[in-house]
Design a protein around this motif. Structure first.
Motif, PDB file in Angstrom:
ATOM      1  N   ALA A 151       0.587  -1.180  -0.275  1.00 38.47           N
ATOM      2  CA  ALA A 151      -0.236  -0.176   0.142  1.00 38.47           C
ATOM      3  C   ALA A 151       0.424   1.025   0.213  1.00 38.47           C
ATOM      4  O   ALA A 151       0.290   2.088  -0.724  1.00 38.47           O
ATOM      5  N   ARG A 152       1.799   1.026   0.300  1.00 40.04           N
ATOM      6  CA  ARG A 152       3.126   2.417   1.103  1.00 40.04           C
ATOM      7  C   ARG A 152       4.132   2.136  -0.021  1.00 40.04           C
ATOM      8  O   ARG A 152       4.274   3.063  -0.859  1.00 40.04           O
ATOM      9  N   HIS A 153       4.168   1.621  -0.501  1.00 35.08           N
ATOM     10  CA  HIS A 153       5.171   1.380  -1.528  1.00 35.08           C
ATOM     11  C   HIS A 153       4.661   0.081  -3.031  1.00 35.08           C
ATOM     12  O   HIS A 153       5.471  -0.777  -2.996  1.00 35.08           O
ATOM     13  N   ALA A 154       4.087   0.766  -3.871  1.00 31.90           N
ATOM     14  CA  ALA A 154       3.626  -0.525  -4.453  1.00 31.90           C
ATOM     15  C   ALA A 154       3.958  -0.923  -5.395  1.00 31.90           C
ATOM     16  O   ALA A 154       4.451  -2.449  -6.084  1.00 31.90           O
ATOM     17  N   HIS A 155       5.762  -0.810  -5.932  1.00 35.91           N
ATOM     18  CA  HIS A 155       6.762  -1.596  -6.963  1.00 35.91           C
ATOM     19  C   HIS A 155       7.513  -2.605  -5.755  1.00 35.91           C
ATOM     20  O   HIS A 155       8.232  -3.598  -6.387  1.00 35.91           O
ATOM     21  N   LEU A 156       7.193  -2.562  -4.547  1.00 34.82           N
ATOM     22  CA  LEU A 156       7.651  -3.805  -3.921  1.00 34.82           C
ATOM     23  C   LEU A 156       7.071  -4.902  -2.788  1.00 34.82           C
ATOM     24  O   LEU A 156       5.798  -4.810  -2.529  1.00 34.82           O
ATOM     25  N   THR A 157       7.000  -6.045  -3.198  1.00 38.33           N
ATOM     26  CA  THR A 157       6.574  -7.787  -2.754  1.00 38.33           C
ATOM     27  C   THR A 157       7.937  -7.699  -1.594  1.00 38.33           C
ATOM     28  O   THR A 157       9.294  -8.065  -2.071  1.00 38.33           O
ATOM     29  N   VAL A 158       7.003  -7.602  -0.006  1.00 34.79           N
ATOM     30  CA  VAL A 158       8.090  -7.904   1.327  1.00 34.79           C
ATOM     31  C   VAL A 158       7.435  -9.105   1.900  1.00 34.79           C
ATOM     32  O   VAL A 158       6.134  -8.715   2.294  1.00 34.79           O
ATOM     33  N   ALA A 159       7.935 -10.655   1.452  1.00 35.48           N
ATOM     34  CA  ALA A 159       6.816 -11.368   1.815  1.00 35.48           C
ATOM     35  C   ALA A 159       7.745 -13.096   2.973  1.00 35.48           C
ATOM     36  O   ALA A 159       8.995 -13.129   1.813  1.00 35.48           O
ATOM     37  N   ARG A 160       7.376 -13.314   3.693  1.00 40.09           N
ATOM     38  CA  ARG A 160       8.251 -14.822   3.717  1.00 40.09           C
ATOM     39  C   ARG A 160       9.495 -14.380   4.045  1.00 40.09           C
ATOM     40  O   ARG A 160      10.136 -15.743   4.607  1.00 40.09           O
ATOM     41  N   ASN A 161       9.790 -13.296   4.999  1.00 35.64           N
ATOM     42  CA  ASN A 161      11.156 -12.913   5.402  1.00 35.64           C
ATOM     43  C   ASN A 161      11.583 -13.645   6.790  1.00 35.64           C
ATOM     44  O   ASN A 161      10.577 -13.528   7.803  1.00 35.64           O
ATOM     45  N   ARG A 162      12.371 -13.691   7.374  1.00 34.69           N
ATOM     46  CA  ARG A 162      12.400 -14.386   9.156  1.00 34.69           C
ATOM     47  C   ARG A 162      13.277 -12.784   9.696  1.00 34.69           C
ATOM     48  O   ARG A 162      14.831 -13.559   8.621  1.00 34.69           O
ATOM     49  N   VAL A 163      13.177 -12.705  10.582  1.00 36.36           N
ATOM     50  CA  VAL A 163      14.432 -12.186  10.966  1.00 36.36           C
ATOM     51  C   VAL A 163      14.612 -12.375  12.230  1.00 36.36           C
ATOM     52  O   VAL A 163      13.899 -12.767  13.513  1.00 36.36           O
ATOM     53  N   SER A 164      16.287 -12.906  12.690  1.00 35.88           N
ATOM     54  CA  SER A 164      16.903 -13.614  13.557  1.00 35.88           C
ATOM     55  C   SER A 164      16.704 -11.826  14.905  1.00 35.88           C
ATOM     56  O   SER A 164      17.613 -11.480  14.753  1.00 35.88           O
TER      57      SER A 164
END
Length: 463
Positions: free
Chosen positions: A450-463
């Protein structure tokens, strides 16, 4: 059954008889043939070419190789020193020595060896020493082969060239198992090659470059640079990347660089500029002063896979979309221990970067560990298009991944990556060098879109 000992004894007797016959022939007809003569080649001694001579042998040496070319015969030089200058290699040269024992010494008058428009040049088992002596202004290298036809330069040592050690223009064939060291400029410079293989050489302690493969205009080259050891390459002539590279490919397309060990270069271990179709595979790149593996400017269609990069200022860069640089895969590389200092004042993103890409590129299955600033940079200002970043491991970096959200930036897919020990954020949006978002890896996927229509950011994991 035939008794084995009797058979050997009989064989020994036959050998003794044969040797006796040869001795009789020698007493009747004069000295036996030299090794060269037995092999059907030229006897250097017949032309007055003497090992360990104190005087310059250039005149008699030139007559010898001219005669061998005319008769299409090889020459085998015995061990010893041969002081030479200004040798013009004729149409056919097959010159060999005893490895480590046959030494050609440059006497400092113009150039050492030069060939132009020849048919075949073969040099094997020669130790060639330029002794850091003066080379004439019209000499670009200690050994210059211009349009030499097919070449085979094998098992030679070339040391102490005041300028470039070995320069090949328009060559095809093989350069293998040679040791090149102490060149004031470049170890091996190949231009306009036609099916050249540069294989298993050692190139070290050169002033400006290790192995260079260049063309005048962008066109297919096809050189293969395989299993070489390259180290201690400086940049004495200065600049910001045109010098100081272990392997440099300029305008030469479809070049393969594989399984090389490259260490301690002032700038890059491997640098491709306008080098479309570049394959960099399975190389070890240690202690590069700037970017270890660089595909820059109008380089397209690069395959960069399975390389190990350790202790560089930057790891892998596939950039310059503004100049046509795009279309690559960056996969299965290990990039680690990146520092934040380089050989000049930092520009744009600076130093301490793991992997940087801009356009039409898939980045997958890489491991980046211990980067001084960014694990990855995806896009730069408006220069971002069609990039996927998936299934990578990024750990021990202040920022895991920086992605451009500047006006004009286009689609990027960032999915399935693991981030560990990234204290300032796993995935952050940047406008040029300005941080412009919170951690996108922690936001809802729909919120990011919604904020950055050119980006898809999904299923990343942060430890």
């Amino acid at each position: 059954m035939l008794n084995r000992r009797r058979f050997i004894a009989g064989f020994g007797g036959l050998s003794a008889a044969a040797l006796g016959g040869m001795n009789s022939a020698r007493s009747a007809t004069g000295p036996m043939l030299t090794n060269a003569g037995l092999r059907g080649g030229i006897d250097a001694g017949e032309f007055g070419v003497r090992p360990d001579a104190t005087d310059d042998q250039s005149g008699v040496f030139q007559r010898m190789i001219d005669e061998a070319s005319f008769r299409n015969l090889p020459i085998a030089l015995p061990p010893g020193h041969y002081p030479l200058s200004n040798i013009r290699l004729p149409e056919r040269v097959r010159l060999s020595g005893v490895t480590g024992a046959t030494r050609i010494r440059y006497t400092g008058r113009g150039f050492l060896m030069r060939a132009e428009n020849t048919e075949r040049i073969e040099l094997d088992g020669l130790s060639i020493d330029g002794e850091n002596r003066w080379l004439s202004d019209d000499s670009e290298a200690l050994i210059e082969l211009r349009q030499p036809g097919r070449i085979a330069i094998t098992d030679c040592e070339i040391a102490g060239a005041r300028k470039t050690a070995l320069q090949l223009d328009g060559a095809e064939g093989l350069v293998r198992d040679n040791r090149i060291s102490g060149a004031g400029a470049v170890g091996l410079f190949a231009r306009q090659s036609r099916g050249l293989s540069i294989h298993a050489n050692t190139v070290e302690r050169c002033g400006d470059g290790g192995i260079l493969v260049h063309r005048w205009q962008n066109s297919e080259d096809g050189t293969q640079i395989l299993a070489n050891r390259i180290s201690q390459i400086g940049a004495v002539s200065g600049g910001t990347g045109q010098n100081g590279n272990g392997i440099n490919v300029f305008r030469a397309e479809n070049v393969t660089i594989a399984d090389n060990f490259i260490a301690d270069c002032a700038f890059s271990a491997i640098r491709g500029n306008g080098a479309s179709g570049l394959i960099a595979r399975g190389n070890q790149c240690l202690r590069s002063g700037e970017t270890a593996l660089y595909a820059e400017f109008a380089t397209t269609g690069s395959v960069i896979t399975g390389n190990l990069i350790d202790r560089a200022a930057n790891g892998i860069s596939v950039v310059n979309f503004d100049s046509g640089g795009r279309l690559s895969t960056v996969s299965a590389n290990i990039v680690r221990n990146l520092v934040d200092s380089g050989p000049y004042a930092p520009e744009s993103g600076g130093f301490g970067l793991g992997i940087s890409v801009e356009a039409d590129t898939a980045v997958t299955g890489n491991v980046v560990e211990s980067a001084a600033r960014f694990g990855m940079i995806v896009g730069w200002g408006p220069y971002l298009r069609a990039v996927t970043v998936s299934n990578n491991v990024i750990r021990q970096a202040p920022v895991g991944l920086a992605v451009s959200i500047a006006e004009g930036a286009r689609d990027a897919l960032i999915t399935g990556n693991l981030f560990d020990a990234v204290p300032e954020g796993a995935i952050l949006g940047y406008r040029w060098l300005e941080r412009a978002t919170d951690d996108l890896a922690l936001m809802d996927e729909n919120g990011v879109r919604a904020r950055h229509a050119h980006l898809t950011v999904a299923r990343n994991r942060v430890s």
